[in-house]
Design an enzyme around this catalytic site. Sequence first.
Site, PDB file in Angstrom:
ATOM      1  N   LEU A  43      -2.054  -4.589   5.219  1.00  0.00           N
ATOM      2  CA  LEU A  43      -2.692  -4.222   3.955  1.00  0.00           C
ATOM      3  C   LEU A  43      -2.059  -2.931   3.462  1.00  0.00           C
ATOM      4  O   LEU A  43      -1.881  -1.991   4.235  1.00  0.00           O
ATOM      5  CB  LEU A  43      -4.200  -4.011   4.139  1.00  0.00           C
ATOM      6  CG  LEU A  43      -5.084  -5.257   4.249  1.00  0.00           C
ATOM      7  CD1 LEU A  43      -6.520  -4.847   4.549  1.00  0.00           C
ATOM      8  CD2 LEU A  43      -5.032  -6.086   2.967  1.00  0.00           C
ATOM      9  N   ASP A  44      -1.730  -2.881   2.178  1.00  0.00           N
ATOM     10  CA  ASP A  44      -1.178  -1.663   1.602  1.00  0.00           C
ATOM     11  C   ASP A  44      -2.201  -0.534   1.659  1.00  0.00           C
ATOM     12  O   ASP A  44      -3.407  -0.788   1.743  1.00  0.00           O
ATOM     13  CB  ASP A  44      -0.775  -1.899   0.146  1.00  0.00           C
ATOM     14  CG  ASP A  44       0.410  -2.835   0.019  1.00  0.00           C
ATOM     15  OD1 ASP A  44       1.225  -2.881   0.955  1.00  0.00           O
ATOM     16  OD2 ASP A  44       0.516  -3.519  -1.016  1.00  0.00           O
ATOM     17  N   PRO A  45      -1.753   0.716   1.577  1.00  0.00           N
ATOM     18  CA  PRO A  45      -2.700   1.842   1.619  1.00  0.00           C
ATOM     19  C   PRO A  45      -3.814   1.752   0.573  1.00  0.00           C
ATOM     20  O   PRO A  45      -4.957   2.105   0.843  1.00  0.00           O
ATOM     21  CB  PRO A  45      -1.801   3.056   1.376  1.00  0.00           C
ATOM     22  CG  PRO A  45      -0.481   2.645   1.944  1.00  0.00           C
ATOM     23  CD  PRO A  45      -0.353   1.182   1.611  1.00  0.00           C
TER      24      PRO A  45
END
Length: 319
Positions: A43-45
């Site tokens: 998951l991206d930040p």
Amino acid sequence: MTGAAPPAGFVLIDKPTGWTSHDVVAKVRRSLGVRRVGHAGTLDPMATGVLILGIGRATRLLGAASSADKEYLATIRLGASTTTDDAEGEVIAVADAAGLAIGDVAAAMADFVGRIEQRPSSVSAIKVDGRRAHARVRAGEEVDLPTRPVTVHTFDVVGAPSSTGGGHLDVDVRVRCGTGTYVRALARDLGAQLGVGGHLVSLRRTESSGIAVDRCRELADFLAAPAVLPVAEVIRGWLPVVTGDAVAARELSHGRRAALADATAAVGDGPVAVLDQAGVVVAVARVEAGHLVPSIVLTDPHAVGSWAVLSGAATEEGS
């Protein structure tokens, strides 16, 4: 816990915004005092939601979890394109999207449902000649990734779109998709199809591999009271579970095939998780010619004892 085997199990985290998946893995690793921790699906930040972590030998099961379907709630901003296809990048083009009819937006979204060719964002984690694409971009290189086939099961509008000023239109969507699909790329391509540009402004993974976000713990809560879930409690989301007798459990734990009991005859020929009489997952096996053939062994037949129980419930042994 020195000298004891770490638990083979899972930790389910509702990832907070601003954290990378690697950040969460590092925190959980230190909290549990184990080295072998991995996650199923980055998951991206900026994204939040379901992050499945494998502990000990359960990391061997993360490939199956990563390849299962996932569901997201997202907000797409139409009327602006960015360098990263999300809100963390610089705006590179704008257009007036405020007058778009919801019917036109929904019709365009329908073109992205099914088996489609998708070009991943240039700042994705895909490796190009051994280096992550996002690292190359941040080093000043131009990266143009080729398209690849992905499956989008649903791509629907949720609620009424809202104008944010500046000619932008925010559309809340629900996406259910197969492995390898980039929701950022859906936002980019939807905006391009509508002729106004688009990017992702929020993303929440609400389900992954049959695990809903309401089963996940906040990271702060986990760090305050670490607990590892048994493999059997989590794996049922993506594999059939059967119980073997003592002989089958022993053979499978040594990596040897075991006779197929009558109770397992109805599972078909796909992979199954095999439990021993105590409810511990011994192995993942395939059914072949009347036998269970182990493909992933989760228990160590030579291990002595197990970790202290962190949650007050039994956990599997592992190494």
